[in-house]
Each structure stands twice: as C-alpha cells, then as structure tokens.
Motif scaffolding. Structure first.
Motif, PDB file in Angstrom:
ATOM      1  N   ARG A 129      -8.279  -0.179   3.086  1.00 12.10           N
ATOM      2  CA  ARG A 129      -7.043   0.164   2.361  1.00 12.10           C
ATOM      3  C   ARG A 129      -6.747   1.663   2.509  1.00 12.10           C
ATOM      4  O   ARG A 129      -5.612   2.047   2.752  1.00 12.10           O
ATOM      5  CB  ARG A 129      -7.172  -0.234   0.900  1.00 12.10           C
ATOM      6  CG  ARG A 129      -5.928   0.013   0.090  1.00 12.10           C
ATOM      7  CD  ARG A 129      -6.129  -0.476  -1.357  1.00 12.10           C
ATOM      8  NE  ARG A 129      -5.036  -0.111  -2.194  1.00 12.10           N
ATOM      9  CZ  ARG A 129      -3.962  -0.850  -2.398  1.00 12.10           C
ATOM     10  NH1 ARG A 129      -3.854  -2.009  -1.797  1.00 12.10           N
ATOM     11  NH2 ARG A 129      -3.004  -0.435  -3.201  1.00 12.10           N
ATOM     12  N   ALA A 130      -7.774   2.506   2.397  1.00 12.59           N
ATOM     13  CA  ALA A 130      -7.580   3.954   2.545  1.00 12.59           C
ATOM     14  C   ALA A 130      -7.104   4.283   3.962  1.00 12.59           C
ATOM     15  O   ALA A 130      -6.207   5.116   4.148  1.00 12.59           O
ATOM     16  CB  ALA A 130      -8.866   4.699   2.223  1.00 12.59           C
ATOM     17  N   LEU A 131      -7.705   3.643   4.954  1.00 15.83           N
ATOM     18  CA  LEU A 131      -7.291   3.857   6.341  1.00 15.83           C
ATOM     19  C   LEU A 131      -5.846   3.403   6.547  1.00 15.83           C
ATOM     20  O   LEU A 131      -5.049   4.096   7.184  1.00 15.83           O
ATOM     21  CB  LEU A 131      -8.222   3.119   7.304  1.00 15.83           C
ATOM     22  CG  LEU A 131      -7.856   3.230   8.783  1.00 15.83           C
ATOM     23  CD1 LEU A 131      -7.892   4.678   9.250  1.00 15.83           C
ATOM     24  CD2 LEU A 131      -8.779   2.365   9.620  1.00 15.83           C
ATOM     25  N   LEU A 132      -5.499   2.255   5.980  1.00 17.71           N
ATOM     26  CA  LEU A 132      -4.130   1.762   6.100  1.00 17.71           C
ATOM     27  C   LEU A 132      -3.134   2.695   5.417  1.00 17.71           C
ATOM     28  O   LEU A 132      -2.013   2.879   5.895  1.00 17.71           O
ATOM     29  CB  LEU A 132      -4.013   0.351   5.526  1.00 17.71           C
ATOM     30  CG  LEU A 132      -4.675  -0.739   6.377  1.00 17.71           C
ATOM     31  CD1 LEU A 132      -4.682  -2.063   5.637  1.00 17.71           C
ATOM     32  CD2 LEU A 132      -3.977  -0.869   7.718  1.00 17.71           C
ATOM     33  N   GLU A 133      -3.541   3.287   4.303  1.00 16.96           N
ATOM     34  CA  GLU A 133      -2.668   4.265   3.642  1.00 16.96           C
ATOM     35  C   GLU A 133      -2.385   5.442   4.571  1.00 16.96           C
ATOM     36  O   GLU A 133      -1.248   5.891   4.694  1.00 16.96           O
ATOM     37  CB  GLU A 133      -3.292   4.756   2.334  1.00 16.96           C
ATOM     38  CG  GLU A 133      -3.251   3.739   1.220  1.00 16.96           C
ATOM     39  CD  GLU A 133      -3.966   4.206  -0.040  1.00 16.96           C
ATOM     40  OE1 GLU A 133      -4.471   5.355  -0.075  1.00 16.96           O
ATOM     41  OE2 GLU A 133      -4.017   3.419  -0.998  1.00 16.96           O
ATOM     42  N   LEU A 134      -3.425   5.920   5.247  1.00 16.58           N
ATOM     43  CA  LEU A 134      -3.236   7.032   6.193  1.00 16.58           C
ATOM     44  C   LEU A 134      -2.345   6.619   7.370  1.00 16.58           C
ATOM     45  O   LEU A 134      -1.471   7.382   7.797  1.00 16.58           O
ATOM     46  CB  LEU A 134      -4.586   7.530   6.706  1.00 16.58           C
ATOM     47  CG  LEU A 134      -5.468   8.240   5.678  1.00 16.58           C
ATOM     48  CD1 LEU A 134      -6.835   8.541   6.272  1.00 16.58           C
ATOM     49  CD2 LEU A 134      -4.802   9.513   5.201  1.00 16.58           C
ATOM     50  N   LEU A 135      -2.580   5.428   7.883  1.00 17.76           N
ATOM     51  CA  LEU A 135      -1.761   4.942   8.990  1.00 17.76           C
ATOM     52  C   LEU A 135      -0.307   4.752   8.564  1.00 17.76           C
ATOM     53  O   LEU A 135       0.611   5.037   9.330  1.00 17.76           O
ATOM     54  CB  LEU A 135      -2.329   3.634   9.541  1.00 17.76           C
ATOM     55  CG  LEU A 135      -3.670   3.755  10.261  1.00 17.76           C
ATOM     56  CD1 LEU A 135      -4.206   2.378  10.626  1.00 17.76           C
ATOM     57  CD2 LEU A 135      -3.541   4.626  11.499  1.00 17.76           C
ATOM     58  N   ALA A 136      -0.107   4.295   7.335  1.00 23.42           N
ATOM     59  CA  ALA A 136       1.261   4.125   6.835  1.00 23.42           C
ATOM     60  C   ALA A 136       1.962   5.467   6.709  1.00 23.42           C
ATOM     61  O   ALA A 136       3.153   5.590   7.010  1.00 23.42           O
ATOM     62  CB  ALA A 136       1.243   3.394   5.498  1.00 23.42           C
ATOM     63  N   VAL A 137       1.227   6.486   6.262  1.00 22.03           N
ATOM     64  CA  VAL A 137       1.809   7.831   6.190  1.00 22.03           C
ATOM     65  C   VAL A 137       2.225   8.277   7.585  1.00 22.03           C
ATOM     66  O   VAL A 137       3.330   8.790   7.781  1.00 22.03           O
ATOM     67  CB  VAL A 137       0.817   8.840   5.565  1.00 22.03           C
ATOM     68  CG1 VAL A 137       1.311  10.264   5.731  1.00 22.03           C
ATOM     69  CG2 VAL A 137       0.594   8.529   4.103  1.00 22.03           C
ATOM     70  N   GLU A 138       1.356   8.087   8.548  1.00 28.15           N
ATOM     71  CA  GLU A 138       1.678   8.478   9.923  1.00 28.15           C
ATOM     72  C   GLU A 138       2.885   7.710  10.449  1.00 28.15           C
ATOM     73  O   GLU A 138       3.748   8.282  11.102  1.00 28.15           O
ATOM     74  CB  GLU A 138       0.473   8.262  10.844  1.00 28.15           C
ATOM     75  CG  GLU A 138      -0.674   9.207  10.568  1.00 28.15           C
ATOM     76  CD  GLU A 138      -0.288  10.654  10.773  1.00 28.15           C
ATOM     77  OE1 GLU A 138       0.400  10.970  11.766  1.00 28.15           O
ATOM     78  OE2 GLU A 138      -0.665  11.482   9.929  1.00 28.15           O
ATOM     79  N   ILE A 145       0.854  -1.174   0.000  1.00 26.95           N
ATOM     80  CA  ILE A 145       0.000   0.000   0.000  1.00 26.95           C
ATOM     81  C   ILE A 145       0.892   1.226   0.000  1.00 26.95           C
ATOM     82  O   ILE A 145       1.654   1.457   0.948  1.00 26.95           O
ATOM     83  CB  ILE A 145      -0.925  -0.004   1.236  1.00 26.95           C
ATOM     84  CG1 ILE A 145      -1.831  -1.238   1.191  1.00 26.95           C
ATOM     85  CG2 ILE A 145      -1.728   1.285   1.309  1.00 26.95           C
ATOM     86  CD1 ILE A 145      -2.661  -1.421   2.431  1.00 26.95           C
ATOM     87  N   GLY A 146       0.831   2.007  -1.058  1.00 26.55           N
ATOM     88  CA  GLY A 146       1.645   3.213  -1.154  1.00 26.55           C
ATOM     89  C   GLY A 146       1.093   4.306  -0.272  1.00 26.55           C
ATOM     90  O   GLY A 146      -0.118   4.451  -0.113  1.00 26.55           O
ATOM     91  N   CYS A 147       1.979   5.072   0.310  1.00 30.33           N
ATOM     92  CA  CYS A 147       1.574   6.180   1.154  1.00 30.33           C
ATOM     93  C   CYS A 147       1.462   7.443   0.309  1.00 30.33           C
ATOM     94  O   CYS A 147       2.149   7.599  -0.695  1.00 30.33           O
ATOM     95  CB  CYS A 147       2.599   6.414   2.252  1.00 30.33           C
ATOM     96  SG  CYS A 147       2.854   4.969   3.293  1.00 30.33           S
ATOM     97  N   ALA A 148       0.624   8.352   0.750  1.00 30.95           N
ATOM     98  CA  ALA A 148       0.448   9.616   0.042  1.00 30.95           C
ATOM     99  C   ALA A 148       1.773  10.366  -0.027  1.00 30.95           C
ATOM    100  O   ALA A 148       2.604  10.270   0.859  1.00 30.95           O
ATOM    101  CB  ALA A 148      -0.603  10.467   0.753  1.00 30.95           C
ATOM    102  N   ALA A 149       1.945  11.127  -1.093  1.00 31.38           N
ATOM    103  CA  ALA A 149       3.131  11.977  -1.301  1.00 31.38           C
ATOM    104  C   ALA A 149       4.410  11.158  -1.303  1.00 31.38           C
ATOM    105  O   ALA A 149       5.471  11.654  -0.953  1.00 31.38           O
ATOM    106  CB  ALA A 149       3.196  13.077  -0.256  1.00 31.38           C
TER     107      ALA A 149
END
Length: 174
Positions: A95-104, A71-75
């Motif tokens: 998946r969207a929630l995991l993307e946010l968590l990965a960014v964090e 799962i790619g993170c934003a930016a």
C-alpha cells in the motif's frame, strides 16, 4: 483495473486508467466526487463497492469489479483506485509503495497536462507572430506604395515650381 484521479479546481479528472476500466483518461466529475474518494482512501482496503463513495462505485461498475481500494496520495495530489474481481493480496508495504507510485502518476499526468498547455500556447504564439509579420509586411507595402504615389506628383510640382522660382529671381534682378 486501476485509476488515478486528481482534483483540479471544481472538477475531478481521471488522469490515468488501466486494466478493464472502460473510461478514458480526461473524464471528469464534480469536485465532491474527489472528496468522496479521499474519504474512502484512509479507511478502505479491498472493501465491497457498495460501501464505497459514489465515484468508486461508478469506477467499479465500469471495470466489472467488486472489491475496491482507494489509496490517497501524499500532499493530496490524487487518489489511486484499485478495482478487482477478487480480494487483493496487497499488504501495508504494498500500500505504501502504491501510494508513492500514485503520487508519481499524478505528477506525470500534471506534467503532461502542462506540456499540452505549453504546446497549445506555443502554437497560438506562432500564429500571433505570423499575423504580426503579415501586418508589418502589409504596412511596409502600403508605405512604399504611398511614398511612390506621393513622390510622383510632388516631383511634378517641384519641376513646375523651378521655372517659377527662376522667373522670380530674374524679376528681382531687374
């Protein structure tokens, strides 16, 4: 198991790992490994490990997993890799929630790296300050010693020259 990886210049670094993953955070790979994971991210949800990028396959082997999700993170902050022995039940919202968590997680890992760097720099600065203080103290000691060593013979010279000065004045008066 799960892993968060980020690209740092010419290296890909594992910043966080959990579950059955046997790799320690801080492990690194060439930058190309990150590119492979980033390519996996938008097109792979719970695919078999053998169809994934080389780094995803390596992570799957280290965790004893087969289905792999990247799962790619934003930016382009990093990639979250989910490793499982069974097909995941994550949906699009998950998946969207995991993307946010990965960014964090990537941001927290970056802050931790910066904090460790700051602590190291502060330690080096403290050592430099101590060395400068020691050098200043040594300079002060040297100047005090030299001043004393120079004053003693100079005072003797002044003492010897006073009678000569007095004698010259007495000769001038006659």
């Amino acid at each position: 198991a799960a892993a968060v990886l980020v690209r740092e210049g010419e290296r890909t670094r594992l910043v966080a790992a959990g579950g059955a993953l046997t790799l320690e955070p801080g492990a690194t790979w060439p930058a190309e490994a990150y590119e492979g994971l980033a390519t996996d991210a938008p097109r792979r949800i719970d695919g078999p490990a053998d169809g994934a990028s080389p780094l995803a396959r390596e992570l799957a082997a280290a965790a004893g997993a087969d289905p792999v999700s990247a799962i790619g993170c934003a930016a382009d902050r990093g990639v979250l890799v989910l490793l499982s022995r069974h097909r995941s039940l994550f949906g699009a919202e998950d998946r969207a929630l995991l993307e946010l968590l990965a960014v964090e997680a990537a941001v927290i890992a970056e802050r931790e790296r910066l904090h460790a760097e700051q602590v190291e720099l502060a330690g080096r600065l403290a050592a430099t300050v101590e060395a400068l203080e020691a050098a200043s103290a040594a300079k002060s000691d040297f100047l005090a010693s030299m001043s004393h060593e120079l004053r003693t013979p100079l005072n003797a010279l002044i003492g010897f020259s006073e009678p000569m000065r007095d004698e010259r004045r007495a000769d001038d008066d006659h």
